[in-house]
Scaffold this motif. Structure first.
Motif, mmCIF file in Angstrom:
data_model
loop_
_atom_site.group_PDB
_atom_site.id
_atom_site.type_symbol
_atom_site.label_atom_id
_atom_site.label_comp_id
_atom_site.label_asym_id
_atom_site.label_seq_id
_atom_site.Cartn_x
_atom_site.Cartn_y
_atom_site.Cartn_z
ATOM 1 N N LEU A 135 0.818 -1.205 0.000
ATOM 2 C CA LEU A 135 0.000 0.000 0.000
ATOM 3 C C LEU A 135 0.859 1.264 0.000
ATOM 4 N N LEU A 136 1.929 1.246 0.776
ATOM 5 C CA LEU A 136 2.816 2.404 0.806
ATOM 6 C C LEU A 136 3.546 2.583 -0.523
ATOM 7 N N ALA A 137 3.978 1.488 -1.109
ATOM 8 C CA ALA A 137 4.659 1.569 -2.405
ATOM 9 C C ALA A 137 3.728 2.137 -3.473
ATOM 10 N N THR A 138 2.482 1.690 -3.456
ATOM 11 C CA THR A 138 1.501 2.198 -4.426
ATOM 12 C C THR A 138 1.240 3.684 -4.199
ATOM 13 N N PRO A 160 -7.738 -4.161 10.059
ATOM 14 C CA PRO A 160 -7.699 -3.122 9.019
ATOM 15 C C PRO A 160 -6.448 -2.256 9.066
ATOM 16 N N GLY A 161 -5.930 -1.995 10.252
ATOM 17 C CA GLY A 161 -4.767 -1.123 10.358
ATOM 18 C C GLY A 161 -5.140 0.341 10.157
ATOM 19 N N ARG A 162 -4.198 1.210 10.487
ATOM 20 C CA ARG A 162 -4.484 2.656 10.440
ATOM 21 C C ARG A 162 -3.794 3.361 9.277
ATOM 22 N N MET A 163 -3.439 2.593 8.262
ATOM 23 C CA MET A 163 -2.798 3.203 7.094
ATOM 24 C C MET A 163 -3.730 4.214 6.429
ATOM 25 N N GLU A 184 4.035 3.478 18.901
ATOM 26 C CA GLU A 184 5.139 2.530 19.038
ATOM 27 C C GLU A 184 5.011 1.351 18.075
ATOM 28 N N ARG A 185 3.797 1.159 17.496
ATOM 29 C CA ARG A 185 3.607 0.052 16.559
ATOM 30 C C ARG A 185 4.125 0.441 15.172
ATOM 31 N N GLU A 186 4.515 -0.561 14.403
ATOM 32 C CA GLU A 186 5.160 -0.305 13.116
ATOM 33 C C GLU A 186 4.260 0.456 12.142
ATOM 34 N N VAL A 187 3.018 0.036 12.004
ATOM 35 C CA VAL A 187 2.121 0.684 11.050
ATOM 36 C C VAL A 187 1.955 2.155 11.372
ATOM 37 N N GLU A 188 1.663 2.451 12.634
ATOM 38 C CA GLU A 188 1.430 3.839 13.030
ATOM 39 C C GLU A 188 2.684 4.702 12.842
ATOM 40 N N ARG A 189 3.840 4.153 13.195
ATOM 41 C CA ARG A 189 5.083 4.926 13.091
ATOM 42 C C ARG A 189 5.480 5.152 11.631
ATOM 43 N N VAL A 190 5.481 4.076 10.837
ATOM 44 C CA VAL A 190 5.934 4.192 9.445
ATOM 45 C C VAL A 190 4.991 5.063 8.615
ATOM 46 N N CYS A 191 3.692 4.865 8.774
ATOM 47 C CA CYS A 191 2.732 5.659 7.989
ATOM 48 C C CYS A 191 2.739 7.122 8.414
ATOM 49 N N SER A 192 2.952 7.364 9.688
ATOM 50 C CA SER A 192 3.032 8.749 10.159
ATOM 51 C C SER A 192 4.255 9.447 9.571
ATOM 52 N N CYS A 210 6.435 14.928 2.357
ATOM 53 C CA CYS A 210 7.589 15.282 3.190
ATOM 54 C C CYS A 210 8.759 15.732 2.316
ATOM 55 N N THR A 211 9.659 16.461 2.946
ATOM 56 C CA THR A 211 10.850 16.893 2.211
ATOM 57 C C THR A 211 11.879 15.786 2.117
ATOM 58 N N ASN A 212 11.885 14.872 3.064
ATOM 59 C CA ASN A 212 12.870 13.791 3.069
ATOM 60 C C ASN A 212 12.180 12.500 3.487
ATOM 61 N N ARG A 213 11.851 11.657 2.521
ATOM 62 C CA ARG A 213 11.116 10.423 2.813
ATOM 63 C C ARG A 213 12.051 9.228 2.790
ATOM 64 N N THR A 214 12.124 8.570 3.937
ATOM 65 C CA THR A 214 12.968 7.369 4.009
ATOM 66 C C THR A 214 12.208 6.211 4.643
ATOM 67 N N ALA A 215 10.914 6.426 4.932
ATOM 68 C CA ALA A 215 10.158 5.413 5.687
ATOM 69 C C ALA A 215 9.992 4.120 4.914
ATOM 70 N N ILE A 216 9.820 4.201 3.607
ATOM 71 C CA ILE A 216 9.538 3.004 2.825
ATOM 72 C C ILE A 216 10.702 2.006 2.901
#
Length: 326
Positions: free
Chosen positions: A190-193, A245-248, A274-282, A315-321
């Motif tokens: 989903l993030l890649a798309t 469902p997750g919070r993406m 602290e969970r991966e989905v919430e942190r990475v998507c944020s 964002c100006t600098n995206r490295t989350a993916i």
């Protein structure tokens, strides 16, 4: 009004014929009005009552003319006072603090941690009364409504039965059910798309109602997309299992709403950070550069809106993916 009519009849009625010398042929004369009034002491009582009635009626007309147009004509005076407080005043500080302290002292196992609760309350204390959007219903739902007294608080939840249950307990609750089509285990794809479509359907500034981005929630009530949200809290939907469902979608939608609906800025708070989905998507959509505070379980972002909002990327600098590529 009958008394007024009687008074007029007494004043205007011709005087009786007063005989002279006791004979039928005696002359007659009219009694002066002053004498007539003096001979009827009840007249003054009637006149005073009539004047009081007229004054009361005039006061009623003036009060009606200044009546709160937002209330029905049958509303009582207490309703008017309550409405004036509700729409023109924020919650008094002592009441606000008492509600927060009471909620923090609650022994419920399902409640939010004290630090996180007080962090959100501090944001509301600064912004309320405001437009407050909450993803998720929970133990704190009545508290969020109360702290935003005088503002508009809207809840979005995945469980329509839970909404119906709370509507019975909390009259006036504004909540809508959301059909999430995502799963936690799908987050990398989903993030890649979304990144591939950041100049198209998944761009940061858009009308979500017409979006085809897989992360966009485009089936909410239409009017919600036009609201300039001041505060958005992401505390739902479920995200503790791979098939949940997750919070993406909630985080993506919050990020777009914050940038699109108004001049901003918008306070966006993400719980369970602290969970991966919430942190990475944020980090992907709300961005580290906008991070104001992080308690460990709650992240607070301040998203610029209007002309200040970035329109080509989030964002100006995206490295989350890179962190979840595999």
């Amino acid at each position: 009004m009958k008394g007024i009519s009687s008074a007029k009849l007494i004043v205007l009625q011709p005087s009786k014929q007063v005989g002279g010398g006791g004979g039928s042929g005696g002359g007659s004369k009219s009694t002066p009005i002053s004498t007539l009034l003096g001979s009827h002491p009840c007249f003054w009582l009637i006149a005073f009552a009539s004047f009081f009635t007229f004054a009361s009626y005039l006061a009623f007309l003036i009060t009606t003319a200044t009546w709160d147009p937002g209330l029905p004509s049958s509303a009582t005076q207490s309703d008017r006072a309550s409405s004036s407080f509700r729409y023109n005043h924020r919650l008094p500080d002592p009441v606000f603090e008492s509600l927060v302290n009471y909620a923090a002292a609650s022994n419920s196992n399902s409640k939010m941690g004290d630090t996180d609760l007080r962090t959100i309350a501090a944001v509301l204390h600064r912004r309320a009364p405001c437009n407050f959007l909450v993803f998720g219903l929970g133990h704190e739902t009545p508290l969020w409504r109360a702290l935003n007294h005088g503002g508009r608080t809207v809840f979005l939840d995945e469980n329509e039965y839970h909404i119906a249950h709370l509507e019975g307990r909390l009259p006036g609750l504004e909540a809508y059910d959301v059909a999430y089509t995502t799963k936690v285990q799908e987050m990398p794809d989903l993030l890649a798309t979304a990144r591939r479509g950041r100049r198209g359907d998944c761009r940061p500034v858009q009308n979500l109602l017409f979006s085809d981005c897989r992360l966009a929630l485009n089936d909410l009530p239409n009017a919600l997309y036009d609201v300039p949200w001041d505060v958005i809290l992401v505390d739902g939907p479920r995200g503790y299992a791979p098939t949940a469902p997750g919070r993406m979608s909630a985080i993506f939608t919050a990020a777009v709403m914050a940038r699109s609906a108004g001049p901003g800025p918008t306070d966006v708070l993400v719980h369970d950070y602290e969970r991966e989905v919430e942190r990475v998507c944020s980090e992907e959509f709300l961005c580290k550069e906008n991070l104001v505070a992080n308690t460990g379980q709650l992240a607070h972002f301040l998203i610029p809106g209007g002309d200040v909002a970035r329109r080509d990327d989030f964002c100006t600098n995206r490295t989350a993916i890179a962190e979840v590529a595999h």
